[in-house]
Design a protein around this motif. Structure first.
Motif, PDB file in Angstrom:
ATOM      1  N   ILE A 260       0.836  -1.207   0.000  1.00 52.13           N
ATOM      2  CA  ILE A 260       0.000   0.000   0.000  1.00 52.13           C
ATOM      3  C   ILE A 260       0.864   1.248   0.000  1.00 52.13           C
ATOM      4  CG2 ILE A 260      -1.656   1.344   1.356  1.00 52.13           C
ATOM      5  CD1 ILE A 260      -2.842  -1.381   2.271  1.00 52.13           C
ATOM      6  N   MET A 261       1.948   1.242   0.791  1.00 55.79           N
ATOM      7  CA  MET A 261       2.833   2.414   0.810  1.00 55.79           C
ATOM      8  C   MET A 261       3.523   2.630  -0.528  1.00 55.79           C
ATOM      9  SD  MET A 261       4.554   2.602   4.590  1.00 55.79           S
ATOM     10  CE  MET A 261       4.921   0.871   4.771  1.00 55.79           C
ATOM     11  N   VAL A 262       3.873   1.530  -1.197  1.00 49.48           N
ATOM     12  CA  VAL A 262       4.520   1.655  -2.507  1.00 49.48           C
ATOM     13  C   VAL A 262       3.554   2.258  -3.519  1.00 49.48           C
ATOM     14  CG1 VAL A 262       5.425   0.351  -4.471  1.00 49.48           C
ATOM     15  CG2 VAL A 262       6.247  -0.155  -2.170  1.00 49.48           C
ATOM     16  N   ILE A 263       2.331   1.682  -3.628  1.00 49.62           N
ATOM     17  CA  ILE A 263       1.411   2.183  -4.657  1.00 49.62           C
ATOM     18  C   ILE A 263       0.945   3.610  -4.352  1.00 49.62           C
ATOM     19  CG2 ILE A 263       0.673  -0.124  -5.339  1.00 49.62           C
ATOM     20  CD1 ILE A 263      -1.883   0.201  -3.816  1.00 49.62           C
ATOM     21  N   CYS A 264       0.772   3.926  -3.067  1.00 47.49           N
ATOM     22  CA  CYS A 264       0.360   5.295  -2.708  1.00 47.49           C
ATOM     23  C   CYS A 264       1.522   6.275  -2.851  1.00 47.49           C
ATOM     24  CB  CYS A 264      -0.197   5.333  -1.293  1.00 47.49           C
ATOM     25  SG  CYS A 264      -1.823   4.550  -1.129  1.00 47.49           S
ATOM     26  N   GLY A 265       2.740   5.823  -2.532  1.00 47.41           N
ATOM     27  CA  GLY A 265       3.912   6.674  -2.699  1.00 47.41           C
ATOM     28  C   GLY A 265       4.130   7.036  -4.161  1.00 47.41           C
ATOM     29  N   ILE A 266       4.011   6.036  -5.037  1.00 45.90           N
ATOM     30  CA  ILE A 266       4.162   6.287  -6.475  1.00 45.90           C
ATOM     31  C   ILE A 266       3.066   7.226  -6.974  1.00 45.90           C
ATOM     32  CG2 ILE A 266       4.086   5.196  -8.757  1.00 45.90           C
ATOM     33  CD1 ILE A 266       5.310   2.677  -7.402  1.00 45.90           C
ATOM     34  N   TYR A 267       1.835   7.000  -6.511  1.00 44.80           N
ATOM     35  CA  TYR A 267       0.707   7.855  -6.903  1.00 44.80           C
ATOM     36  C   TYR A 267       0.948   9.306  -6.478  1.00 44.80           C
ATOM     37  CZ  TYR A 267      -4.059   9.733  -7.100  1.00 44.80           C
ATOM     38  OH  TYR A 267      -5.157  10.516  -7.355  1.00 44.80           O
ATOM     39  N   LEU A 268       1.372   9.487  -5.225  1.00 44.85           N
ATOM     40  CA  LEU A 268       1.631  10.846  -4.725  1.00 44.85           C
ATOM     41  C   LEU A 268       2.735  11.528  -5.518  1.00 44.85           C
ATOM     42  CD1 LEU A 268       1.386  10.231  -0.863  1.00 44.85           C
ATOM     43  CD2 LEU A 268      -0.206  11.566  -2.257  1.00 44.85           C
ATOM     44  N   LYS A 269       3.785  10.763  -5.853  1.00 50.89           N
ATOM     45  CA  LYS A 269       4.874  11.357  -6.631  1.00 50.89           C
ATOM     46  C   LYS A 269       4.385  11.765  -8.022  1.00 50.89           C
ATOM     47  CE  LYS A 269       9.544  10.804  -8.349  1.00 50.89           C
ATOM     48  NZ  LYS A 269      10.828  10.100  -8.257  1.00 50.89           N
ATOM     49  N   THR A 270       3.609  10.910  -8.636  1.00 55.94           N
ATOM     50  CA  THR A 270       3.080  11.191  -9.978  1.00 55.94           C
ATOM     51  C   THR A 270       2.242  12.471  -9.992  1.00 55.94           C
ATOM     52  OG1 THR A 270       3.023   8.820 -10.457  1.00 55.94           O
ATOM     53  CG2 THR A 270       1.697  10.256 -11.876  1.00 55.94           C
ATOM     54  N   HIS A 271       1.549  12.736  -8.873  1.00 55.03           N
ATOM     55  CA  HIS A 271       0.682  13.904  -8.791  1.00 55.03           C
ATOM     56  C   HIS A 271       1.346  15.080  -8.061  1.00 55.03           C
ATOM     57  CE1 HIS A 271      -2.185  10.760  -9.874  1.00 55.03           C
ATOM     58  NE2 HIS A 271      -3.014  11.709 -10.250  1.00 55.03           N
ATOM     59  N   GLY A 272       2.662  14.994  -7.869  1.00 53.82           N
ATOM     60  CA  GLY A 272       3.400  16.100  -7.260  1.00 53.82           C
ATOM     61  C   GLY A 272       3.083  16.354  -5.804  1.00 53.82           C
TER      62      GLY A 272
END
Length: 447
Positions: A260-272
Motif C-alpha cells: 500500500i505504501m509503494v502504490i500510494c507513494g508512487i501515486y503521490l509522486k506522480t501527482h506532485g
C-alpha cells in the motif's frame, strides 16, 4: 513497578493486569501531566468495542474528573477518530481505551496530546513518575470536580472528515468490508455506502466478545473468500480500533502495508504530492519495498518498529506518507496517526481512477520471503548479541552469502525475553535454515 508504557500506550489483560484501579491512577496522572495549569481541561475519551471497555472507561473517567477535567465521551469509535476530534473540539488531550488487534481479553489505554499526536517517551515518563512515586496531585472539591458528557455528533463529524480526504465518490466499485467486530463498525459501513460503493459487510457490528476473532487485518482469510465469492473489486480489513488496514485484491491475494505504501507513494509522486520525495517505513518493511521505491527514484527513511516512531520522523523531515507492513499508514496531510479508513479510501479511489485491477497496480512491488525465528534469552542479556564476536561473525557471513539480495535483522523484543531473528531473501528454504541456525547460536552463546 516495571515500565508501564509500551510502544503503544499501556496494555494488558483487562481486570487482571490492566485493572480499574490502574486505569483510575493513569487517568489522574495523565490528565495532570497533559493539562497542568489548565482550569477545567477538556479531554476526549473513546474506545473500541471490547467488553471490558465499559469498566475501564468508568474508572478512567473517574480518574480524569477527580483532578477537575471535563470528559467528553465519544463512545465506540476508531482510534484515529479520537486524534482528529481532539483537534476539532479544541480539547487539551484525547485518550483511547483499546488493545488494537489483540484478543478480546486484552485492553489498553493510550493518550493523544492536544494536537492529536501520540505521546513521546519523555511525557510518558512523567506520567509514570507520578504513579511510581505516588506524587500528590490536586484534589478539587465542590464545583472544582470534573464532569462527564456524551457527544452525539462525534461519529458524524468523523465520517464527514473522512469523506473530505478524497475527491469524488466510489460509485462502480464492489467492496467487501471486514470491520473486525470493532470500532470501524460504527463508521466504515456508513462511509462507504454514502460514497456510492456497492458494499458487502462482514464482522461489521461492534460485538466486543468477538473482536478480532477470525476476522480483521490479522485474520483476513474470510475476507479473501468473500472477495472471490462475490466477484468484488476489493476487500478491506481493519483491526479492532481501525488504525490499520490490510487490503485484498480481486484475485483474493493479500495487499499488505508495504504494498500500500509503494502504490500510494508512487501515486503521490506522480501527482506532485510526495513531500521531499520520501516514504518513511520501519526496519521490518520488506526488501521488496526498497527495490520498488528505488526503481521509481523515491527515497526511503527507516525507523525502529512502532508507528509513533514513523510519525516522529515524518514530522522531523516534513514527509507526507509513512507506515508499517502491518497496515498502520499515516497520511500527514489528513491525520496525525495511522488511520485505516483514510488508507482504505486512498486505495479505493486510486483503484477507481486507474481503471485497473488492484492485482495489476500492486504488482509494482514483489515481496521477498521473510522468516522470523525467536531465540529465548533472559531479559537482561537480550542486547549482549551486539558484543559477541561469534554471533556478529555469523551475521556478516549470512549477509555476504546473500550478495545484496537479502538481509538479516536482529531485534530484541520490547516485552518478552526473546531476541527476534528475521532473515529475508529470495529462497525461502535457504533463509529458513539460516534463521534457525542463527537463533540457535544466539541462544547457545547468550544463555
Amino acid at each position: 513497578m516495571a515500565r508501564l508504557f509500551g510502544t503503544d500506550g499501556v496494555r494488558g489483560i483487562a481486570n487482571s493486569e490492566l485493572t480499574p484501579q490502574l486505569a483510575f491512577e493513569i487517568g489522574r496522572a495523565g490528565a495532570f501531566v497533559l493539562t497542568e495549569g489548565t482550569h477545567r481541561p477538556k479531554i476526549i475519551i473513546g474506545r473500541d468495542s471490547r467488553i471490558s471497555g465499559d469498566m475501564l472507561e468508568c474508572a478512567l473517567t473517574a480518574g480524569l474528573t477527580s483532578v477537575g477535567a471535563e470528559v467528553i465521551s465519544v463512545g465506540i469509535i476508531p482510534t484515529p477518530a479520537v486524534a482528529y476530534l481532539t483537534r476539532l473540539y479544541s480539547a487539551n488531550a484525547g485518550v483511547v481505551i483499546s488493545a488494537s488487534h489483540n484478543p478480546v481479553e486484552y485492553n489498553g489505554i493510550k493518550f493523544f496530546d492536544k494536537n492529536g499526536y501520540k505521546l513521546p517517551d519523555e511525557v510518558e515518563n512523567k506520567i509514570e513518575k507520578i504513579m511510581k512515586e505516588k506524587i500528590e496531585l490536586p484534589v478539587p472539591t465542590g464545583t472544582g470536580i470534573g464532569v462527564r458528557r456524551e457527544c452525539a455528533e462525534a461519529q458524524r463529524d468523523y465520517i464527514e472528515f473522512l469523506k473530505s480526504t478524497i475527491e469524488g465518490d466510489l460509485k462502480g466499485l464492489k467492496i467487501v468490508l471486514d470491520c473486525a467486530y470493532g470500532a470501524s463498525s460504527t463508521t466504515a459501513p456508513i462511509l462507504f455506502k454514502e460514497l456510492g460503493a456497492d458494499v458487502i459487510l462482514y464482522a461489521a457490528e461492534p460485538l466486543g466478545e468477538k473482536i478480532n476473532v477470525d476476522c480483521g487485518s490479522t485474520h483476513p482469510e474470510k475476507l479473501q473468500e468473500l472477495v472471490l465469492k462475490n466477484g468484488a473489486d476489493l476487500g478491506l480489513a481493519f483491526d479492532g480500533d481501525a488504525d490499520r488496514l490490510i487490503a485484498v485484491d480481486e484475485k483474493g491475494n493479500i495487499v499488505d502495508g508495504d504494498h500500500i505504501m509503494v502504490i500510494c507513494g508512487i501515486y503521490l509522486k506522480t501527482h506532485g504530492k510526495l513531500k521531499n520525495n520520501t516514504v518513511v517505513v520501519t526496519v521490518m518493511s520488506n526488501i521488496g519495498l526498497d527495490i520498488a521505491l528505488k526503481q521509481h527514484e523515491i527515497n526511503i527513511v527507516k525507523t525502529k518498529v512502532g508507528d509513533r516512531y514513523v510519525i516522529e520522523e515524518m514530522i522531523k523531515g516534513d514527509y507526507s506518507i509513512g507506515g508499517e507492513q502491518s497496515g498502520h499508514i499515516i497520511f500527514s496531510e489528513h491525520n496525525t496517526t495511522g488511520d485505516g479508513e483514510i488508507t482504505a479510501l486512498k486505495v479505493a479511489k486510486l483503484l477507481k481512477e486507474s481503471g485497473k485491477p488492484l492485482s495489476e497496480i500492486s504488482s509494482c512491488m514483489v515481496s521477498y520471503p521473510q522468516v522470523l525465528v525467536n531465540a529465548k534469552v533472559k531479559n537482561e542479556l537480550k542486547f549482549e548479541y551486539m558484543r559477541d564476536e561469534d554471533i556478529n561473525r555469523e551475521i556478516e557471513k549470512l549477509k555476504n552469502c546473500m550478495k545484496g539480495e537479502g538481509r538479516v535483522l536482529i531485534r530484541p523484543s520490547g516485552t518478552e525475553p526473546l531476541v527476534r531473528v528475521m532473515v529475508e531473501g529470495k529462497d525461502h528454504s535457504k533463509i529458513k535454515a539460516m534463521a534457525k541456525e542463527l537463533a540457535a547460536l544466539i541462544e547457545k552463546k547468550l544463555n
